[in-house]
Design an enzyme around this catalytic site. Structure first.
Site, short mmCIF file in Angstrom:
data_model
loop_
_atom_site.label_atom_id
_atom_site.label_comp_id
_atom_site.label_asym_id
_atom_site.label_seq_id
_atom_site.Cartn_x
_atom_site.Cartn_y
_atom_site.Cartn_z
N LEU A 78 0.82 -1.22 0.00
CA LEU A 78 0.00 0.00 0.00
C LEU A 78 0.86 1.27 0.00
CD1 LEU A 78 -3.07 -0.86 2.29
CD2 LEU A 78 -2.97 -0.69 -0.20
N ASP A 320 0.37 -9.64 -5.21
CA ASP A 320 1.66 -8.94 -5.09
C ASP A 320 1.58 -7.56 -5.74
OD1 ASP A 320 4.20 -8.23 -4.38
OD2 ASP A 320 5.21 -9.86 -5.42
O1 DOR Z 1 8.65 -7.03 -7.56
C1 DOR Z 1 8.59 -6.84 -6.35
N1 DOR Z 1 8.18 -5.66 -5.86
N2 DOR Z 1 8.99 -7.82 -5.52
C2 DOR Z 1 9.09 -7.61 -4.20
O2 DOR Z 1 9.42 -8.54 -3.51
C3 DOR Z 1 8.83 -6.29 -3.62
C4 DOR Z 1 7.92 -5.50 -4.47
C5 DOR Z 1 7.86 -4.04 -4.12
O3 DOR Z 1 7.81 -3.68 -2.94
O4 DOR Z 1 7.84 -3.22 -5.05
#
Ligand code: DOR
Length: 446
Positions: A78, A320
C-alpha cells in the site's frame, strides 16, 4: 437494524460445500440467512411478493452472476506511509474494492518500515477512513527490514498485525529466521518468507537464460529462489512451526513445496497471477513493466506453477500488488523498479485458469478467499450464518479491455495494459456495506 438481500445469484461457498442458486440475507454486517433462491431470475417482479423481499431494506439483484465469499489478497503493497506518490491506503483500498477484494494484507516495506506499533496504528487508523475494505497489516520480521535483529512482535500483534514478513528482502541469516519463527509462534503470527539468495541474484534483473543473454541483461537463476525455499522447509521441519512461501515462481520451488506437504510439514505457499500468465518473453522489448522480483520465468516454470495450483501444492493466489510511479519505470531496464500493480487484474487473470481447465470455480475461490482466511486465522472466507458479511459478486461473462489509465490505483505499472480479459467483480460488500458496485441493480426501501 439494516437488512440486505442479495438474491438470485449463483452462490459458491467452498468452505460450506454450497453451490447453487441461493439468496443471502445480511443483517447488521453479518450473514443472517442463506436459503434456496426464490428464483427472481424467472420471476423478477413476482419475487417482490415474498416475505424475504418484503423484510429487506436493501435488495441487490445478483441474477446471472456468481456470489462468493469476499476475496482476500494476502500480498499487497500500500506504500503509505512514505511512498504516497505510488499509492496511498485510500487509493489501494479503492483498487482492492474495484478488483473484488474485501480484505488485503499490506506489506511492511513502507517508510518508516512497519516494524513497530506506531506504524501499525497509523495504517489501521488510515484504513478506517478509507472505503471500508479490511486492511490487515503485515509487520516486519526484522527491524528496518535489515535482517539483523528481530522486530517487536508482541507490540505489533497487540496493535493488529496479522503476519510477519520482510517482503522485498530475504532474511539471509538462517539462525535469525529460525529465531523469528520461534518468537512469532509465541504470538500466533505466521511468518511469510520472501525466498531469495541475494548472492545468487547478484546484479540480475530478469530470469537467467536465453532471453537474458539475447537482451544483454544480467540473469537471476531459479536457484536464487529454490535454495531459500529449501532452507525454509528445513527450518519448518526443524521447528515444526508453519511457514508461508511468498510469490512462488519456479518449478523447483513447486516440487520442494509439494514434497514438504506430502511429508506433512506445515508449509503453505502463494503465487501471483503474472507467474501463471506470463513468461520471461514479456521482457523481450525491454519492457520495464515486465520487471518484477522474483522475475518472470520460462514456460516450463509457468506450467509447473499452474500444476502446483491445480493439485493444491500452492494454496493461495495473491496479487503482489506493487505500485510504482512512471518515473521509476520509464528508465533503463537495469534501473527500473520491480513489481506490477495487480489488485484490479488479479481476479480476471485468475479466472483464465478456470477457462483453461486448471481450476474449478470452487478451487479458485478456495485460493482467493477460503485459504487466505484459514492461513491468516480470519473469521471470513465463508458465508454461513454468523460470519461477517464480506461478499464478492462476479460477472463471469463480462469481457473488457484492461486500461491502466482507468485504474483506481495511483500507479499504472502493469504488463497487462490493453489485454482483453473475461470476468470481473461487479459488487464488493464488506461487513454488509457495498464498497463497490458496477451495474448491479440495488433497490433501497428505506
Ligand atoms: O517485484 C517486487 N516488488 N517484488 C518484491 O518482492 C517487492 C515488491 C515491491 O515492494 O515493489
Amino acid at each position: 437494524m439494516k437488512r440486505t438481500l442479495i438474491r438470485g445469484g449463483h452462490f459458491v461457498d467452498p468452505e460450506n460445500g454450497m453451490d447453487g442458486l441461493f439468496d443471502i440475507v445480511i443483517q447488521d454486517g453479518i450473514i443472517a440467512e442463506v436459503m434456496a433462491s426464490t428464483s427472481p431470475e424467472a420471476t423478477p417482479t413476482g419475487a417482490s411478493k415474498d416475505g424475504r423481499t418484503k423484510s429487506a431494506d436493501e435488495i441487490v439483484d445478483a441474477a446471472g452472476n456468481l456470489v462468493v465469499p469476499g476475496l482476500i489478497d494476502m500480498h499487497t503493497h500500500l506504500r503509505e506511509p512514505g511512498y504516497e506518490y505510488k499509492e496511498t491506503i485510500l487509493t489501494g483500498c479503492l483498487a482492492a474494492a474495484h478488483g473484488g477484494f474485501t480484505a488485503i494484507c499490506c506489506m511492511p516495506n513502507t517508510n518508516p518500515v512497519n516494524d513497530n506499533q506506531s506504524v501499525t496504528d497509523f495504517i489501521l487508523k488510515k484504513a478506517r477512513t478509507a472505503v471500508g475494505v479490511r486492511v490487515y497489516p503485515v509487520g516486519a520480521i526484522t527491524r528496518g527490514l535489515k535482517g539483523q535483529s528481530l522486530a517487536e512482535y508482541g507490540e505489533m500483534k497487540a496493535a493488529g498485525v496479522v503476519a510477519l514478513s520482510d517482503d522485498g528482502n530475504p532474511v539471509t541469516n538462517g539462525q535469525l529466521m529460525r529465531r523469528a519463527m520461534e518468537y512469532a509462534k509465541g504470538f500466533e503470527l505466521l511468518v511469510i518468507s520472501h525466498c531469495e539468495d541475494l548472492n545468487l541474484t547478484a546484479h540480475g534483473v530478469m530470469n537467467e537464460g536465453a532471453v537474458a543473454t539475447r537482451l544483454g541483461l544480467a540473469g537471476i537463476p531459479n536457484a536464487s529462489e529454490t535454495v531459500m525455499v529449501a532452507r525454509e522447509i528445513a527450518l519448518c521441519e526443524l521447528t515444526g512451526i508453519p511457514i508461508h512461501i511468498a510469490h512462488v515462481s519456479t518449478a523447483d520451488s513447486v516440487h520442494l513445496i509439494r514434497d514438504a506437504k506430502q511429508r506433512g510439514l506445515p508449509v503453505t505457499a502463494e503465487t501471483a497471477p503474472h507467474y501463471f500468465t506470463l513468461t520471461e518473453e514479456a521482457v523481450l522489448s525491454y519492457n520495464t513493466n515486465a520487471k518484477v522480483n522474483p522475475p518472470l520465468r520460462t514456460a516450463a516454470d509457468r506450467e509447473a506453477v499452474r500444476k502446483g495450483l491445480a493439485d493444491g501444492t500452492i494454496d493461495v493466489i495473491a496479487s503482489d500488488h506493487a505500485p510504482h510511479s512512471t518515473m521509476e519505470k520509464e528508465v533503463e531496464f537495469d534501473a527500473a523498479a520491480n513489481g506490477f500493480v495487480g489488485l484490479e487484474t488479479s481476479l480476471p487473470l485468475s479466472l483464465s485458469l478456470v477457462e483453461m481447465g486448471y481450476l474449478s470455480i470452487n478451487d479458485l475461490i478456495t485460493k482467493m478467499s477460503v485459504n487466505p482466511a484459514r492461513i491468516l486465522h480470519r473469521d471470513t472466507g465463508g458465508l454461513c450464518p454468523g460470519k461477517p458479511a464480506d461478499v464478492t459478486v462476479i460477472d463471469l461473462a463480462g469481457e473488457f479491455t484492461v486500461d491502466a489509465r482507468s485504474f483506481r490505483s495511483k500507479s499504472r505499472n502493469t504488463p497487462f495494459d490493453g489485454w482483453k480479459l473475461k470476468g470481473k467483480a461487479v459488487l464488493t460488500v464488506v461487513g454488509g456495506n457495498i464498497v463497490f458496485n458496477e451495474g448491479l441493480g440495488v433497490t433501497n426501501k428505506r
